[in-house]
Design a protein around this motif. Sequence first.
Motif, PDB file in Angstrom:
ATOM      1  N   THR A 170      50.132  42.203  45.638  1.00 17.44           N
ATOM      2  CA  THR A 170      50.160  40.918  44.942  1.00 17.44           C
ATOM      3  C   THR A 170      49.215  39.956  45.644  1.00 17.44           C
ATOM      4  OG1 THR A 170      51.930  39.849  46.216  1.00 17.44           O
ATOM      5  CG2 THR A 170      52.619  41.209  44.343  1.00 17.44           C
ATOM      6  N   ALA A 171      48.648  39.050  44.860  1.00 15.49           N
ATOM      7  CA  ALA A 171      47.705  38.073  45.409  1.00 15.49           C
ATOM      8  C   ALA A 171      47.683  36.854  44.516  1.00 15.49           C
ATOM      9  CB  ALA A 171      46.303  38.686  45.486  1.00 15.49           C
ATOM     10  N   ARG A 172      47.123  35.776  45.056  1.00 17.75           N
ATOM     11  CA  ARG A 172      46.931  34.582  44.236  1.00 17.75           C
ATOM     12  C   ARG A 172      45.555  34.007  44.524  1.00 17.75           C
ATOM     13  NH1 ARG A 172      51.074  31.677  45.715  1.00 17.75           N
ATOM     14  NH2 ARG A 172      52.433  32.149  43.955  1.00 17.75           N
ATOM     15  N   GLY A 173      44.831  33.705  43.463  1.00 24.44           N
ATOM     16  CA  GLY A 173      43.550  33.021  43.582  1.00 24.44           C
ATOM     17  C   GLY A 173      43.584  31.758  42.740  1.00 24.44           C
ATOM     18  N   THR A 174      42.477  31.058  42.720  1.00 29.78           N
ATOM     19  CA  THR A 174      42.402  29.852  41.882  1.00 29.78           C
ATOM     20  C   THR A 174      41.064  29.846  41.153  1.00 29.78           C
ATOM     21  OG1 THR A 174      41.219  28.302  43.308  1.00 29.78           O
ATOM     22  CG2 THR A 174      43.564  28.622  43.781  1.00 29.78           C
ATOM     23  N   ALA A 175      40.955  28.965  40.172  1.00 28.79           N
ATOM     24  CA  ALA A 175      39.684  28.826  39.454  1.00 28.79           C
ATOM     25  C   ALA A 175      38.622  28.283  40.408  1.00 28.79           C
ATOM     26  CB  ALA A 175      39.855  27.899  38.254  1.00 28.79           C
ATOM     27  N   TYR A 176      39.034  27.447  41.365  1.00 30.26           N
ATOM     28  CA  TYR A 176      38.074  26.848  42.289  1.00 30.26           C
ATOM     29  C   TYR A 176      37.512  27.882  43.270  1.00 30.26           C
ATOM     30  CZ  TYR A 176      35.917  23.919  45.786  1.00 30.26           C
ATOM     31  OH  TYR A 176      35.004  23.372  46.641  1.00 30.26           O
ATOM     32  N   HIS A 177      38.373  28.724  43.800  1.00 26.69           N
ATOM     33  CA  HIS A 177      37.972  29.659  44.855  1.00 26.69           C
ATOM     34  C   HIS A 177      37.408  30.950  44.267  1.00 26.69           C
ATOM     35  CE1 HIS A 177      40.844  26.890  46.750  1.00 26.69           C
ATOM     36  NE2 HIS A 177      40.092  27.047  47.828  1.00 26.69           N
ATOM     37  N   VAL A 178      36.196  30.820  43.744  1.00 24.37           N
ATOM     38  CA  VAL A 178      35.591  31.924  43.000  1.00 24.37           C
ATOM     39  C   VAL A 178      35.380  33.166  43.875  1.00 24.37           C
ATOM     40  CG1 VAL A 178      33.454  32.638  41.861  1.00 24.37           C
ATOM     41  CG2 VAL A 178      34.517  30.461  41.270  1.00 24.37           C
ATOM     42  N   LEU A 179      34.778  32.997  45.026  1.00 25.10           N
ATOM     43  CA  LEU A 179      34.449  34.156  45.865  1.00 25.10           C
ATOM     44  C   LEU A 179      35.707  34.875  46.323  1.00 25.10           C
ATOM     45  CD1 LEU A 179      31.527  32.658  47.986  1.00 25.10           C
ATOM     46  CD2 LEU A 179      31.381  34.182  46.002  1.00 25.10           C
ATOM     47  N   GLN A 180      36.691  34.068  46.773  1.00 30.58           N
ATOM     48  CA  GLN A 180      37.924  34.666  47.264  1.00 30.58           C
ATOM     49  C   GLN A 180      38.669  35.389  46.137  1.00 30.58           C
ATOM     50  OE1 GLN A 180      36.860  31.548  47.644  1.00 30.58           O
ATOM     51  NE2 GLN A 180      37.407  30.690  49.654  1.00 30.58           N
ATOM     52  N   THR A 181      38.721  34.734  44.981  1.00 34.59           N
ATOM     53  CA  THR A 181      39.472  35.310  43.859  1.00 34.59           C
ATOM     54  C   THR A 181      38.839  36.623  43.409  1.00 34.59           C
ATOM     55  OG1 THR A 181      40.157  33.095  43.203  1.00 34.59           O
ATOM     56  CG2 THR A 181      40.374  34.828  41.546  1.00 34.59           C
ATOM     57  N   THR A 182      37.515  36.659  43.391  1.00 34.74           N
ATOM     58  CA  THR A 182      36.822  37.900  43.023  1.00 34.74           C
ATOM     59  C   THR A 182      37.221  39.030  43.974  1.00 34.74           C
ATOM     60  OG1 THR A 182      34.981  36.624  42.161  1.00 34.74           O
ATOM     61  CG2 THR A 182      34.546  38.928  42.653  1.00 34.74           C
ATOM     62  N   LYS A 183      37.249  38.732  45.258  1.00 37.04           N
ATOM     63  CA  LYS A 183      37.627  39.757  46.254  1.00 37.04           C
ATOM     64  C   LYS A 183      39.070  40.232  46.036  1.00 37.04           C
ATOM     65  CE  LYS A 183      33.831  40.092  48.393  1.00 37.04           C
ATOM     66  NZ  LYS A 183      33.108  41.285  47.937  1.00 37.04           N
ATOM     67  N   LEU A 184      39.940  39.288  45.699  1.00 36.19           N
ATOM     68  CA  LEU A 184      41.346  39.658  45.477  1.00 36.19           C
ATOM     69  C   LEU A 184      41.484  40.586  44.273  1.00 36.19           C
ATOM     70  CD1 LEU A 184      42.913  36.130  46.130  1.00 36.19           C
ATOM     71  CD2 LEU A 184      43.079  38.138  47.631  1.00 36.19           C
ATOM     72  N   ILE A 185      40.725  40.290  43.229  1.00 37.31           N
ATOM     73  CA  ILE A 185      40.775  41.156  42.037  1.00 37.31           C
ATOM     74  C   ILE A 185      40.209  42.538  42.377  1.00 37.31           C
ATOM     75  CG2 ILE A 185      39.963  41.459  39.656  1.00 37.31           C
ATOM     76  CD1 ILE A 185      39.941  38.329  39.477  1.00 37.31           C
ATOM     77  N   GLU A 186      39.147  42.560  43.164  1.00 36.33           N
ATOM     78  CA  GLU A 186      38.594  43.856  43.601  1.00 36.33           C
ATOM     79  C   GLU A 186      39.651  44.666  44.348  1.00 36.33           C
ATOM     80  OE1 GLU A 186      34.962  43.742  45.954  1.00 36.33           O
ATOM     81  OE2 GLU A 186      34.272  42.055  44.727  1.00 36.33           O
ATOM     82  N   ALA A 187      40.315  44.003  45.276  1.00 37.18           N
ATOM     83  CA  ALA A 187      41.328  44.709  46.075  1.00 37.18           C
ATOM     84  C   ALA A 187      42.447  45.233  45.183  1.00 37.18           C
ATOM     85  CB  ALA A 187      41.897  43.780  47.144  1.00 37.18           C
ATOM     86  N   ALA A 188      42.807  44.438  44.185  1.00 42.50           N
ATOM     87  CA  ALA A 188      43.883  44.851  43.274  1.00 42.50           C
ATOM     88  C   ALA A 188      43.464  46.076  42.473  1.00 42.50           C
ATOM     89  CB  ALA A 188      44.240  43.697  42.340  1.00 42.50           C
ATOM     90  N   ILE A 189      42.218  46.079  41.990  1.00 43.77           N
ATOM     91  CA  ILE A 189      41.750  47.219  41.186  1.00 43.77           C
ATOM     92  C   ILE A 189      41.678  48.478  42.050  1.00 43.77           C
ATOM     93  CG2 ILE A 189      39.773  48.152  39.904  1.00 43.77           C
ATOM     94  CD1 ILE A 189      39.198  45.246  38.955  1.00 43.77           C
ATOM     95  N   LEU A 190      41.245  48.321  43.300  1.00 44.05           N
ATOM     96  CA  LEU A 190      41.143  49.478  44.199  1.00 44.05           C
ATOM     97  C   LEU A 190      42.509  50.022  44.595  1.00 44.05           C
ATOM     98  CD1 LEU A 190      38.268  48.583  46.679  1.00 44.05           C
ATOM     99  CD2 LEU A 190      38.272  50.351  44.905  1.00 44.05           C
ATOM    100  N   HIS A 191      43.495  49.149  44.606  1.00 43.21           N
ATOM    101  CA  HIS A 191      44.833  49.554  45.048  1.00 43.21           C
ATOM    102  C   HIS A 191      45.447  50.547  44.061  1.00 43.21           C
ATOM    103  CE1 HIS A 191      48.776  49.128  46.909  1.00 43.21           C
ATOM    104  NE2 HIS A 191      49.267  49.066  45.684  1.00 43.21           N
ATOM    105  N   GLU A 192      45.962  51.657  44.556  1.00 40.99           N
ATOM    106  CA  GLU A 192      46.618  52.601  43.661  1.00 40.99           C
ATOM    107  C   GLU A 192      48.095  52.249  43.557  1.00 40.99           C
ATOM    108  OE1 GLU A 192      45.871  56.932  43.971  1.00 40.99           O
ATOM    109  OE2 GLU A 192      47.991  57.113  43.458  1.00 40.99           O
ATOM    110  N   GLY A 193      48.452  51.707  42.411  1.00 44.32           N
ATOM    111  CA  GLY A 193      49.818  51.252  42.195  1.00 44.32           C
ATOM    112  C   GLY A 193      49.783  50.009  41.331  1.00 44.32           C
ATOM    113  N   PHE A 194      50.931  49.392  41.162  1.00 39.24           N
ATOM    114  CA  PHE A 194      50.997  48.210  40.298  1.00 39.24           C
ATOM    115  C   PHE A 194      50.581  46.976  41.089  1.00 39.24           C
ATOM    116  CE2 PHE A 194      53.196  44.828  37.869  1.00 39.24           C
ATOM    117  CZ  PHE A 194      52.673  45.104  36.610  1.00 39.24           C
ATOM    118  N   SER A 195      49.513  46.328  40.626  1.00 35.29           N
ATOM    119  CA  SER A 195      48.994  45.160  41.348  1.00 35.29           C
ATOM    120  C   SER A 195      48.948  43.946  40.435  1.00 35.29           C
ATOM    121  CB  SER A 195      47.597  45.470  41.892  1.00 35.29           C
ATOM    122  OG  SER A 195      46.742  45.901  40.858  1.00 35.29           O
TER     123      SER A 195
END
Lengths: 272, 380
Positions: A170-195
């Motif tokens: 699980t993770a949380r990003g914001t509309a403002y934090h574009v770079l961080q949020t992109t990384k969080l989505i990447e990590a979620a997609i790479l994670h094998e399981g429900f993210s």
Amino acid sequence: MAGRLIDKYMRGMYLPHKWCAGCGNGIILRDVIQAVDNLGLEKRDTIIVSGIGCSSRAVGYLDFDTIHTTHGRAIAFATGIKMARPDMKVIVLTGDGDAAAIGGNHLIHAARRNIDITVVVFNNNIYGMTGGQFSPTTPAGAYASTAPYGSIDPDFDIPALAKAAGATYTARGTAYHVLQTTKLIEAAILHEGFSVVECVSICPTYYGRRNRKGGAVEMMKWQRDNAVPVEQARKIPPAELEGKIVYGGLWRCERPEYTRQYEAIINSALPE
Amino acid sequence: MTERRRMLLQGNEAVVEGALAAGMRFFAGYPITPSTEIAERCALRLPQVGGRFIQMEDELAGIAAVIGASVVGVKAMTATSGPGFSLMQENIGYAALAEIPCVIVDVQRAGPSTGLPTSPSQGDYMQARWGTHGDHPVIVISPSSVQEAYIETIRSFNLSERLRVPVILLMDEIIGHLYEGIELPDADEVEILDRLTKDDPRQAELPYDIVPGELAPRMTPFGQGVFYNITGLIHDDRGFPTSSPEIADRQCRRIMKKIDLNSGQIGRYEELYMEDAGVCVVSFGGAARSAQAAVEAAHRDGYRVGFFRPVTVWPFPEEAFYEICGRVSDVIVAELNYGQMKLEAERIAAGRCRVRHIGKVDGTILGPEEIYKEIQEAAG
């Protein structure tokens, strides 16, 4: 950069999109596409599923196999897709009402199964498509067209809900934090399981206006000034985090993934 | 000739065997009496053939997962009963508009609401046709025996795959729980139809652009590198939402015509002693077993009575029944509800014969003797 992403991943003929001026959803959609690009996911290996609401109109603009389903049911549709084609990457784009109110049951059960689906929740804290009614993430006390005296409903913490139900990332990003949020989505997609990645959007048109939060620029500045990285937040007493957005990777663990377990069932049931 | 396989099966089990023969490889559902044996047998049998079963959190999710599996090209089915069937309605409409093949089994029990969960009924006849909102196409098939449950399940898949409409297999507690010996036909004796796709990849990107002379779209399943959108909104040829009245009109009329213009292929019914009948008993599903017994007994006793049994109950086999209504004095509709198929019979009879009704809403079955009495009365 954005132009290249548009050419590569979007259905240009249907642009411009229909979100309101100042809406944060376009930024979050861009984060999703950037994450897909950074990971080098093949379009033909990826299916994108949405429900109903402002967030869920996103899929129409994406040049992938995309399915815009019924209100609240995106994760249930995605479960069928993933079960039938476990080799595909399945990404759900949903909203706070779609995922946590009408679709809340599917969110928690998909989390419990730990099926390999990535859910990106565009959280604008309001029902925008229908004109500004309070959602399960509208903060208590805030105003909405169906809360003209202020909402008395406490709000959900979506990543905490998902974690409690069994999500393994699980993770949380914001509309403002574009770079961080992109990384969080990447990590979620790479994670094998429900993210689950909650992306806090902004809705100047309905939430902002009714709650005197100013326009899009003021709301973005508010996000910048009130978002606390999770590493820092862990050192701050909870009372001081009241009303703040804690962002970053919040939770990760490993548990057997659902479709892999089902493959084992097939292997044991198939005749010799 | 190879020896045919004979099996003693329950109606619900025969549905699963028929579905597997038709190529069903995905089932998602939620347990509910009197349909549960379907889910149980799917859980056991699907992995044996490389298919997949999932028990979902509710019926809303069951039908949603089925549509999801179908968009990637896997033949999919769910099964339920009254309360669950009510919950599925929204997504049945989605499948109808987005034109995603799927089979929904409704093993009817007595309602309304939680009703009499273990008792027979045919109270979902109208809901099966009109349960979801908006004008929409749907095919409803109601078997009267375990053998027919098997055969008609296969036909349900064939119709759904070819016409891209949801098909509802309208079972009832009687046939669902009835055990009968049946013959499983050999694979080469059964016609299995798969969905059609477009050969030209450029054309495939326009999934809803209809091939001239056809009514159902040829859609390439997701996951094959043809990128398009599917939505429950009115949509253009690419599947992108539009509010154009012209496109909406064209789309809504075309999906209805898939049924209207194919009623001959879809329709199926059975007749008995109708050549010189003055009275016609109409019945379907489990109730038809009692009705047929009553007609046979009355016929033996010298009454000029015949029997008409729609197997496809929506669309109703209108042409054949219209002709009957022009040459009998009385039609008796025997069904386990307050008078639902009766309304369809009255519409088609249009005053040309008397339409009588014998129904039950107490959770018990209609006995042949009750229907026999009604035949005597009608024969005057």
